[in-house]
Write a protein that holds these residues in place. Structure first.
Motif, short mmCIF file in Angstrom:
data_model
loop_
_atom_site.label_atom_id
_atom_site.label_comp_id
_atom_site.label_asym_id
_atom_site.label_seq_id
_atom_site.Cartn_x
_atom_site.Cartn_y
_atom_site.Cartn_z
N HIS A 126 0.87 -1.18 0.00
CA HIS A 126 0.00 0.00 0.00
C HIS A 126 0.90 1.22 0.00
O HIS A 126 1.66 1.44 0.94
CB HIS A 126 -0.90 -0.02 1.25
N ARG A 132 -10.51 7.66 -0.76
CA ARG A 132 -10.13 8.04 -2.12
C ARG A 132 -8.76 8.74 -2.18
O ARG A 132 -8.13 8.78 -3.23
CB ARG A 132 -11.20 8.94 -2.74
N LYS A 179 -4.39 2.41 -3.81
CA LYS A 179 -5.04 1.11 -3.66
C LYS A 179 -4.02 0.08 -3.20
O LYS A 179 -2.89 0.05 -3.69
CB LYS A 179 -5.66 0.66 -4.99
N VAL A 193 -2.46 -3.49 -3.31
CA VAL A 193 -2.37 -4.49 -4.37
C VAL A 193 -1.38 -5.57 -3.96
O VAL A 193 -0.68 -5.45 -2.95
CB VAL A 193 -1.91 -3.87 -5.72
N SER A 231 -4.58 -9.04 -8.42
CA SER A 231 -5.02 -7.67 -8.10
C SER A 231 -6.17 -7.26 -9.01
O SER A 231 -7.15 -6.65 -8.58
CB SER A 231 -3.87 -6.68 -8.24
N GLU A 232 -6.05 -7.61 -10.30
CA GLU A 232 -7.11 -7.25 -11.25
C GLU A 232 -8.41 -7.98 -10.91
O GLU A 232 -9.50 -7.39 -10.93
CB GLU A 232 -6.68 -7.60 -12.68
N GLU A 251 -9.33 -9.15 -8.03
CA GLU A 251 -9.85 -8.58 -6.79
C GLU A 251 -10.66 -7.32 -7.07
O GLU A 251 -11.74 -7.10 -6.50
CB GLU A 251 -8.69 -8.26 -5.84
N GLN A 252 -10.16 -6.47 -7.98
CA GLN A 252 -10.86 -5.24 -8.34
C GLN A 252 -12.18 -5.55 -9.04
O GLN A 252 -13.21 -4.93 -8.78
CB GLN A 252 -9.98 -4.37 -9.22
N ARG A 253 -12.15 -6.53 -9.94
CA ARG A 253 -13.38 -6.93 -10.62
C ARG A 253 -14.43 -7.41 -9.62
O ARG A 253 -15.61 -7.09 -9.73
CB ARG A 253 -13.10 -8.06 -11.62
N ALA A 265 -14.69 -6.63 -6.49
CA ALA A 265 -15.18 -5.48 -5.72
C ALA A 265 -16.18 -4.68 -6.54
O ALA A 265 -17.21 -4.22 -6.01
CB ALA A 265 -14.01 -4.60 -5.30
N ASP A 266 -15.91 -4.52 -7.84
CA ASP A 266 -16.83 -3.79 -8.71
C ASP A 266 -18.16 -4.52 -8.82
O ASP A 266 -19.23 -3.89 -8.83
CB ASP A 266 -16.22 -3.61 -10.11
#
Length: 721
Positions: free
Chosen positions: A484, A540, A544, A546, A604-605, A607-609, A611-612
């Motif tokens: 982080h 914000r 992020k 990762v 990481s990608e 994980e973001q998907r 979350a979205d």
């Protein structure tokens, strides 16, 4: 149509051929006849098209007209690699991988590239101060293969109308490729071809999700929208069913035995995959052995097996409002690896000898076997902590006391205390939302959190600080870290200016760090109406977190070394950490950093998907919850401001919608980006982030997952003037 016409290359192909001629002859000029001859187009219609394309390429900044009708390469067009960011108009900006200015690409020059695709772009010579422009010359990697949308059926063919933010063309579906889909149903399509001369891509239906508005269809549609799986392959489930549950005597001999030590799990009431347990044993006065026991998933899942490959592709379990889509088959996640009470279970453990202040005197890491005495819910454990009565009350009291000390020490070192309000819907058996609850993190949650953090930190230190090879002075080995970065300075300044409107000061005071200043602000808004807004903006400002093999520490936790080790049932990076740790403990050489960095980026990608998708499912339920309340008034707080309107979060239920600019018809409003405000040109009326406001629910659009609000009648908002 004549045979000669059939053989003529398509427009895009001719353009590419012209470009190749100029690429190979950068100093030479051509008129349209010479170019036609060079590329073999000698018929009149072909030469006319070449002439049109030459002038078009000149307009786009690729060629210059050095004499009447003679063209030369303006300059060697530079190529960039970037990601497509589609706009509502159908044009796009290409965001370069290596930074630099975004490159504008018109809709006609996208050449079938879609939102999120990685593409190669020919960048035109820049015209003075204009935005850099170019055209897509190669699609390197598609962001997605599958598209979700609604079927529109006609007599002889159909279209799939997909989300225009993802693909701005409907997908043509031949009648024999419908797979039984009916008009108006939700379905998933795959593009099978996109002819250069065709306006629409051609696709086939790969799955019919069901009727619009049906809960399973909508949840599956959300998963498909983010390219996430919503079913489990039968062959993977079959492989899992073949795994034996028997633990051999030889296996037990190789492990440290904790079966006679007091052990329990603490999890949400609806959890089925218990991947962590705690044990406690008194060693001497004010010295305790506390074990953090994690399901030994990698004992059951062989590297590169069909189960492992599926787990890696998914990389994470996905948590929607009404369901969990597991990373691993249920036989593993809910049975073999789940640390259920009164069953012998294989674990990978981090065991601490700690005093009552949470000071670690010694630690051990290795494989173990446990037998949990009790399965607590968070609510059960919280009641025992508060009352001092119930099963293992003394053990919970001691562990909670130590956890409090660990937390205090962490915050003194600069950890940041984000405790955002978590919304939880009450839903019926059909998935319909009946009410909204707000989940609060209490002592039982924080107890688990602190010991999991300690275990993750210790595992990362073993590798990162080279403790497995203390006396050999070798470089630290490749490992999977959770990193982080420091917060963005500009975002911090913006946040500081914003919170001043609430009487808060986020600038560090004398002898105060940035993280301590943030904690002070976050503590000050606890329980206030602006809490969620301030906490959202604070998040914000942060980078992020990762996964990476390049350890830069974890700023938010104030740890120099941190990994993810404690949730291998639901996170693939934890499985990676387990395997690497055991391998290095066995004396193996370091693995390829390049390979593991690529794996980290994938995780990481994904994980973001996930979350979205979770956010999209929450948004859907928010809209569904307010569908029957159109016309009602609610108190809210302005949660966002843009040139399109004002976002409002409702205080009672945290649902968020927008007052479109068209609804603010009493004045012409201008967007003040620096102050997060819309300001009326004539009246100077302001709508600013964080302001209290009363709204009326105008429309709840389930198809778009969108809530449209309007200002409540004038009398209800009179106080704003």
């Amino acid at each position: 149509m004549t045979n000669s016409a059939e053989k003529r290359p398509k427009r895009s192909e001719i353009k590419k051929m012209i470009q190749e001629v100029f690429d190979n002859n950068p100093k030479k000029s051509f008129n349209y006849k010479q170019m036609s001859a060079a590329i073999g187009l000698n018929k009149k219609s072909g030469r006319q098209l070449v002439e049109v394309l030459l002038f078009e390429m000149m307009e786009n900044g690729v060629l210059s007209e050095i004499a009447a009708g003679r063209f030369k390469m303006l300059s060697r067009g530079s190529h960039i690699i970037g990601v497509v960011d589609m706009t509502a108009s159908g044009a796009a900006y290409i965001v370069p991988e290596d930074g630099g200015d975004d490159v504008f690409v018109s809709q006609t020059n996208l050449n079938s590239a879609l939102h999120g695709d990685t593409v190669k772009v020919l960048q035109y010579a820049r015209k003075r101060r204009r935005q850099p422009e170019g055209e897509v010359v190669e699609i390197i990697k598609r962001k997605r293969e599958l598209f979700v949308g609604q079927i529109q059926l006609s007599a002889n063919f159909a279209f799939l109308m997909a989300d225009s933010r993802i693909i701005n063309k409907d997908i043509f579906i031949p009648k024999d490729k419908l797979k039984g889909a009916l008009n108006g149903q939700k379905a998933v399509a795959r593009i099978i071809e996109w002819p250069a001369s065709a306006k629409n891509p051609v696709g086939e239906i790969v799955d019919v999700l069901g009727d619009v508005g049906e809960n399973n269809a909508e949840m599956h549609a959300i998963l498909a929208e983010f390219n996430l799986p919503y079913t489990y392959p039968e062959e993977v489930n079959a492989a899992a069913e073949k795994i034996s549950e028997t633990i051999s005597a030889d296996e037990i001999k190789q492990r440290r035995d904790f079966r006679q030590v007091t052990t329990f799990t603490i999890d949400p009431a609806d959890a089925k995959d218990f991947d962590d347990a705690l044990s406690i044993r008194k060693l001497e006065d004010n010295l305790w052995e506390i074990g953090v026991h994690i399901a030994d998933v990698t004992h059951f899942v062989e590297p590169d097996s069909i189960i492992d490959q599926e787990g890696y592709e998914r990389a994470t379990s996905v948590y929607l409002v009404d369901r969990v889509v597991p990373m691993l088959p249920e036989r593993l996640s809910n049975f073999l690896c789940s640390l259920r009470p009164n069953e012998d279970k294989l674990c990978f453990s981090v065991v601490f000898n700690m005093d009552g202040n949470g000071i670690i005197k010694d630690s051990w890491v290795g494989r173990s076997i446990i037998n949990s005495d009790k399965r607590f819910t968070y609510e059960d454990a919280q009641t025992i902590i508060e009352t001092g009565e119930g099963d293992f009350a003394e053990e919970l009291k001691i562990m909670n006391s130590i956890a409090v000390k660990l937390r205090e020490a962490r915050f003194k070192k600069g950890a940041i205390g984000f405790e955002r309000v978590e919304v939880q819907f009450e839903i019926d058996s059909n998935g319909k939302p009946l009410g909204v609850n707000f989940k609060e993190s209490k002592d039982s949650n924080k107890l688990i959190e602190e010991f999991m953090l300690s275990a993750n930190k210790r595992v990362a230190e073993l590798i990162g600080m080279n403790e497995l090879e203390k006396n050999k002075k070798k470089e630290a080995k490749t490992f999977v870290y959770r990193i982080h970065d420091l917060p963005n300075a500009d975002k911090l300044d913006t946040f500081t200016n914003f919170v001043r409107k609430f009487g808060l000061e986020a600038s560090p005071q004398p002898k105060e760090s940035v993280s301590q200043a943030l904690n002070r602000v976050l503590a000050a808004v606890q329980g206030k109406k602006e809490q969620n807004i301030v906490e959202t903006l604070a998040v914000r400002t942060m980078a992020k977190a990762v996964y990476s093999t390049h350890n830069i520490g974890h700023y938010g936790l104030a740890f120099k070394h941190y990994s993810h080790f404690t949730s291998p049932i639901r996170r693939y990076p934890d499985m990676m950490a387990h395997r690497l740790l055991q391998s290095y403990m066995d004396g193996a050489k370091s693995v390829s950093a390049e390979k593991y960095e690529e794996m980290c980026e994938h995780c990481s990608e994904m994980e973001q998907r996930a979350a979205d998708a979770e956010r999209a499912s929450i948004k859907y339920k928010q809209v569904e919850f307010l569908k029957d309340r159109e016309g009602e008034l609610f108190d809210g707080v302005i949660s966002g401001v843009s040139e399109w309107g004002v976002y409002v979060e409702l205080i009672d239920n945290k649902c968020e919608g927008m007052i479109p600019m068209r609804e603010l018809d009493d004045d012409y409003y201008q967007f003040d980006e620096d102050n997060y405000a819309l300001i009326g040109r004539r009246t100077r009326r302001r709508f600013q982030l964080g302001d209290a406001i009363k709204i009326q629910v105008v429309r709840a659009n389930l198809e778009r997952r969108q809530l449209d609000f309007a200002l409540a009648p004038e009398a209800d908002n009179a106080w704003m003037k």
